[in-house]
Design a protein around this motif. Structure first.
Motif, PDB file in Angstrom:
ATOM      1  N   GLY A  92      -9.445  29.870 -13.706  1.00  0.00           N
ATOM      2  CA  GLY A  92     -10.699  29.253 -13.324  1.00  0.00           C
ATOM      3  C   GLY A  92     -10.451  28.143 -12.321  1.00  0.00           C
ATOM      4  O   GLY A  92      -9.326  27.683 -12.131  1.00  0.00           O
ATOM      5  N   GLY A 158      -9.610  37.576 -15.433  1.00  0.00           N
ATOM      6  CA  GLY A 158      -9.806  36.266 -14.834  1.00  0.00           C
ATOM      7  C   GLY A 158     -10.765  35.401 -15.596  1.00  0.00           C
ATOM      8  O   GLY A 158     -11.710  35.883 -16.241  1.00  0.00           O
ATOM      9  N   HIS A 159     -10.528  34.099 -15.518  1.00  0.00           N
ATOM     10  CA  HIS A 159     -11.359  33.103 -16.179  1.00  0.00           C
ATOM     11  C   HIS A 159     -12.319  32.455 -15.180  1.00  0.00           C
ATOM     12  O   HIS A 159     -11.961  32.198 -14.034  1.00  0.00           O
ATOM     13  CB  HIS A 159     -10.459  32.034 -16.811  1.00  0.00           C
ATOM     14  N   SER A 160     -13.545  32.243 -15.612  1.00  0.00           N
ATOM     15  CA  SER A 160     -14.540  31.476 -14.870  1.00  0.00           C
ATOM     16  C   SER A 160     -14.731  31.984 -13.448  1.00  0.00           C
ATOM     17  O   SER A 160     -15.071  33.140 -13.246  1.00  0.00           O
ATOM     18  CB  SER A 160     -14.160  29.999 -14.899  1.00  0.00           C
ATOM     19  N   GLY A 163     -14.198  35.417 -11.800  1.00  0.00           N
ATOM     20  CA  GLY A 163     -15.156  36.519 -11.836  1.00  0.00           C
ATOM     21  C   GLY A 163     -15.812  36.759 -10.493  1.00  0.00           C
ATOM     22  O   GLY A 163     -16.168  37.899 -10.155  1.00  0.00           O
ATOM     23  N   GLY A 182     -13.196  39.910 -17.967  1.00  0.00           N
ATOM     24  CA  GLY A 182     -13.679  38.567 -17.663  1.00  0.00           C
ATOM     25  C   GLY A 182     -13.571  37.657 -18.870  1.00  0.00           C
ATOM     26  O   GLY A 182     -13.914  38.052 -19.989  1.00  0.00           O
ATOM     27  N   SER A 185     -16.366  34.645 -17.516  1.00  0.00           N
ATOM     28  CA  SER A 185     -16.289  34.674 -16.058  1.00  0.00           C
ATOM     29  C   SER A 185     -17.632  34.356 -15.403  1.00  0.00           C
ATOM     30  O   SER A 185     -18.702  34.658 -15.939  1.00  0.00           O
ATOM     31  CB  SER A 185     -15.789  36.045 -15.594  1.00  0.00           C
ATOM     32  N   SER A 186     -17.562  33.753 -14.233  1.00  0.00           N
ATOM     33  CA  SER A 186     -18.763  33.416 -13.470  1.00  0.00           C
ATOM     34  C   SER A 186     -19.432  34.679 -12.949  1.00  0.00           C
ATOM     35  O   SER A 186     -18.772  35.690 -12.685  1.00  0.00           O
ATOM     36  CB  SER A 186     -18.399  32.520 -12.288  1.00  0.00           C
TER      37      SER A 186
END
Length: 332
Positions: A92, A158-160, A163, A182, A185-186
């Motif tokens: 993130g 992936g984090h935050s 995404g 995710g 994830s955003s």
């Protein structure tokens, strides 16, 4: 930080015949001058201390991973495990040390997978860069690093904000990514991203050394989590090294544009997608609904709700690892 949801000393008054009552505005003016002077001296001291401390800490940072040359600098990549499938982890926004931050999840995965943690330029032990922090550039650099290491087939997790970058990545290199996972994830349409505080405040906090002060008074962000004292110390040192430096601020300034660019993208329809999401998010309205819509955009998409905060890989590594195991098996 993460994109979840980013003060002359007063002079004496001339002696006058009685009465000697000063006017209120003059008193206020002298007081403000004094406060500005005191503040300037204080901030000068914190800036000097921060510069000295940062230089002294360089020798205390313990190297890990491998620096891989890419356009704009060198990306630090840590590879562990030797399983038949490969998992690539992206952090993130603003994560001081992605390799250490992802340690609880890596510990769960490395016995059965080759696990690759990429620290994008500006993160962890990677170089800073003058190259603009657009989604396209970040994705290009990550891909260059993986290609140099001969990694060409993997589950991308992936984090935050990862995404957002993952949307760019999976559309640019669809033949390499076998699934996306995710971690809270955003999503491109999440509210509030265009209301972020300007980077000028962050530049001030960094230039005056207040970033170090704020870190010191904020307490142990990793208390009660599965990190050793040595890992916590290294994350603190790397936070002082990377937080609010030029590369960090450039990425921050590009966030709005990167999110808007991603609104025209969707994951490839045939890409398996697993989204681990905070189930009752108090910060972003409609957080679950936004992720369910994203999962529904692909043939094989699932949302897994978890209790906890935004950094789900700190507290739910076991559940996330199981989800990664499942999609990795789909590609075997």
């Amino acid at each position: 930080m993460d994109t979840h949801h980013p003060t002359a000393t007063p002079t004496s008054t001339p002696v006058r015949p009685a009465p000697r009552r000063r006017r209120p505005l003059r008193i206020i003016g002298f007081s403000l001058v004094g406060l500005v002077g005191l503040g300037a001296l204080t901030l000068g001291g914190t800036a000097t201390y921060d510069a000295i401390a940062t230089a002294a800490e360089r020798d205390d940072i313990r190297p890990y991973g491998e620096l891989v040359p890419v356009t704009g600098g060198r990306v630090n990549v840590a590879v562990t495990g030797s399983g038949a499938s490969t998992v690539v982890l992206l952090p993130g926004f603003g994560t001081a040390s992605p390799v250490i931050d992802f340690a609880p999840l890596v510990d769960r995965l490395q016995d059965t997978h080759r696990v690759v943690v990429v620290e994008p330029l500006g993160y962890g032990l990677s170089d800073g860069t003058d190259r603009p922090r657009t989604s396209a550039n970040i994705v290009d650099e990550v891909h260059q690093a993986l290609s140099t290491l001969g990694i060409d087939r993997y589950v991308l997790a992936g984090h935050s904000v990862a995404g957002i970058y993952a949307l760019e990545y999976t559309n640019t290199y669809p033949d390499e990514v076998q699934a996306f996972v995710g971690i809270d994830s955003s999503v491109p349409t999440q509210p509030g991203i265009d209301e972020a505080v300007g980077s000028g405040l962050f530049r001030f906090v960094k230039a005056t050394g207040l970033a170090r002060v704020l870190t010191a008074v904020s307490g142990d962000a990793y208390a009660g989590l599965p990190y050793t004292d040595a890992q916590k110390e290294q994350m603190s040192l790397l936070s002082h090294r990377t937080s609010m430096r030029a590369t960090y601020l450039d990425e921050y300034e590009h966030l709005g544009a990167n999110f808007r660019h991603a609104r025209a993208l969707a994951f490839p329809a045939d890409l398996p997608v697993r989204l681990f999401v905070v189930g009752d998010d108090p910060v972003v309205p409609g957080w679950e609904r936004l992720h369910r819509a994203q999962a529904a955009s692909v043939t094989d998409g699932q949302v897994v709700l978890l209790d906890g905060g935004h950094y789900l890989h700190h507290t739910h590594a076991a559940e996330i690892a199981e989800g990664i195991d499942a999609v990795a098996d789909l590609g075997q």
